[in-house]
Structures are given as structure tokens and as C-alpha cells.
Write a protein that holds these residues in place. Sequence first.
Motif, short mmCIF file in Angstrom:
data_model
loop_
_atom_site.label_atom_id
_atom_site.label_comp_id
_atom_site.label_asym_id
_atom_site.label_seq_id
_atom_site.Cartn_x
_atom_site.Cartn_y
_atom_site.Cartn_z
N LYS A 119 0.60 4.42 -2.52
CA LYS A 119 0.39 5.75 -1.93
C LYS A 119 1.48 6.72 -2.39
CE LYS A 119 -1.19 6.53 2.19
NZ LYS A 119 -1.42 6.57 3.64
N ARG A 145 0.83 -1.21 0.00
CA ARG A 145 0.00 0.00 0.00
C ARG A 145 0.86 1.26 0.00
NH1 ARG A 145 -3.92 -0.73 4.54
NH2 ARG A 145 -4.29 1.52 4.52
N TYR A 146 2.08 1.15 0.54
CA TYR A 146 2.96 2.31 0.61
C TYR A 146 3.48 2.68 -0.77
CZ TYR A 146 2.54 1.24 5.51
OH TYR A 146 2.02 0.99 6.75
N THR A 203 -6.72 3.53 2.01
CA THR A 203 -5.50 4.32 1.78
C THR A 203 -5.76 5.73 1.28
OG1 THR A 203 -5.24 3.56 -0.50
CG2 THR A 203 -4.21 2.22 1.23
N THR A 204 -6.98 6.04 0.87
CA THR A 204 -7.23 7.33 0.24
C THR A 204 -8.46 8.02 0.80
OG1 THR A 204 -8.60 6.41 -1.54
CG2 THR A 204 -6.22 6.52 -1.94
N GLU A 217 -9.57 6.21 3.92
CA GLU A 217 -8.58 6.49 4.96
C GLU A 217 -9.22 6.81 6.31
OE1 GLU A 217 -6.30 9.77 3.54
OE2 GLU A 217 -7.89 11.25 3.90
N ALA A 274 -8.56 0.68 -1.65
CA ALA A 274 -7.85 1.68 -2.47
C ALA A 274 -8.60 1.80 -3.79
CB ALA A 274 -6.41 1.24 -2.71
N ARG A 318 0.50 7.98 -5.77
CA ARG A 318 -0.63 8.92 -5.66
C ARG A 318 -0.15 10.26 -5.09
NH1 ARG A 318 -5.50 7.51 -7.00
NH2 ARG A 318 -5.91 5.30 -7.36
#
Length: 328
Positions: A25, A21-22, A107-108, A102, A290, A28
Motif C-alpha cells: 500500500k 499489505r502495508y 487493499t485497493t 477496500e 490486491a 501504491r
Amino acid sequence: MDPQEALLEIARLLERERASRYRAKAFRAAAATYEALPDDARQDLGRIQQAKGIGASTFEVIRQALAGETPSYLVELRREVEPEIVSELRSRLRGDLHAHTEWSDGTTPIAAMADAARALGHEYLAITDHSPRLRVARGLTAERLRTQIPEVRALSGDGLTLLAGIEVDILEDGRLDQEDALLGELDVVVASVHSKLAMEPGPMTRRMIAAVSDPRVSVLGHVTGRLVQGERGTRPPSRFDARAVFEACAEHGVAVEINSRPERQDPPDELIAIALEAGCLFSIDSDAHAPGQLSLLDHGAQRAERAGVPAERIVTTWGLERLRRWAG
């Protein structure tokens, strides 16, 4: 190609394959940084490289895009990430009732999920962040959920309706992990077991029947809790009387979720057959954490089609007004 579009496509592909996920991210964040640059800086490699939020990998993508090339990392991902599965049933899906932001363990922001849903042509998307009991996922207290509800609804528009929802934990005694009156304010309630998945079959059956008998519940989420692949490893399915649980779902009009995440493949095929025989409705959902994971609906549609689930019994093929009447 446009550098921002390249960065966002890379993020979507990483999300679809459930990569770190990092990493997703980071791409993004780099896209947001690039978008925020003054117009005269967007062609200046020196200023781009110095911008906060641009790292070595993301800078190389921008550099190649500005040079008129398709970035090599994007070419690699397009080749390696499984393309979306085309099926007749996937084309009939009109929305998704299970997605995270989030606000809990997604994640967003909500807006990014909404944009991705619009790009897929969704008519509706339910935002269903976790409930308080699931602290590891930053589950929403009643106060935070009350704050989120108007924010979700305010982001509807351009052909997409955002539905205010929750993925509420089914507690050990079958109660739901949120205030009853607050659940009544929501458009969609997905109820799922996240704790004590290895409970004995008898108590687990009673627990699940109690939950789906609650008039606030719309969908029974990832029914067995199993994991069959992926970075989290594997986990056996919970044991319960599937026929009794699915008969309760059918009696109360609760849809059995066909969870589209490849690491779940939940329910197993044999349980889908039992739910079909019991007369259940179904909901094909992405359980996206995500934006790029919203496209995972194709996996759920493929499984449902293979299992012979009629489209008219899948609530996510319904239009918004019919869906609201059912969920309400």
C-alpha cells in the motif's frame, strides 16, 4: 524508467508474493502522490522528498528511476518473486469470479482491481466482497452492497466487464448471510464457509449441501478452508462428505472453486478427483485481495491442469455471455 511505473511494479510484486499489505500500500500511495505532483515538480528531488506519502524507501526508488537506473529494490524483487507460471490452461482463462476490494478486506479501490484485470487481458472480473457476518473483514451490509453494485458496473469498459458479486458466508444452518432478494440482483454469488470450520462432518455436510442447493449460488468457494503455508500459519481442512457435497454441486450447476492462493491449494488434489468424478463444473479464481494477486490464477491453472480438469468444465474459460447464462 518512469518512477510511477517502477513504484506500481514493486507494489504488484509485493502483492503477488503476499508480503505485508502495508508495504504494498505504501508503494501504491507513493505512486499516486507522484502522479498528482505538478509537472515541474516531478523532476525536483527536493519537492518530491517533501511530498506527503513519499517515504525513504519510495523516494529512493523515484531517485534511481529519475537517474535513469532500474531501482535496486525492483531488481531485487524481480529476482526473488516467483515469476508467473506459463501453462496452456492459464492462457485459456478469460476471467476471475472471486476478488476483494477496500470495501471489505481488500487493499485497493474497485478501479485499481479493474485496471489490473485489464492489464492481464481479462474479459470479466467479479467483485465479491464479504458479507455482513464477517465483521473482521468489514463485510458489506445490505445497504453498503446496494451502494456498491452500481459503482462496480459503472467501471466496466475498455474490454473488461466488471460483474457485481459477493462472497457470502454459509451460516451454520446452511443459510446465506445476505438478503435473498439482494443476492438475486447480483451477477455472481460465491458461497464460502468462514466460521466453525471444525464442525462435525455430518452437520458440515448438511450445511454445505443446503448452501449449494440455493438457486442464487454460483460457486462454492475455498471448499475445505484449509491453510497449508503462509504468514497466517496452517489450518486443517474441514471434514465433510465430499462426494455428497460435490454431487449436490453437480446437480445444481454450482462450480467448485479451485482457489489459486498458494497458501490454500484448496480443494486438495484428492477432492478435485472426487469432484471430477461427480461431474462438477469448476471455477479457477484468484481470491485476490490486491491487484498484484490477480495474477495468482497461474497457480490454480497449474493445479487444474495437473489434475486433468477439462478446460470445457472450467467456467472461467467461458466467454462472458455463456458465463452470464450459467450464473443467471
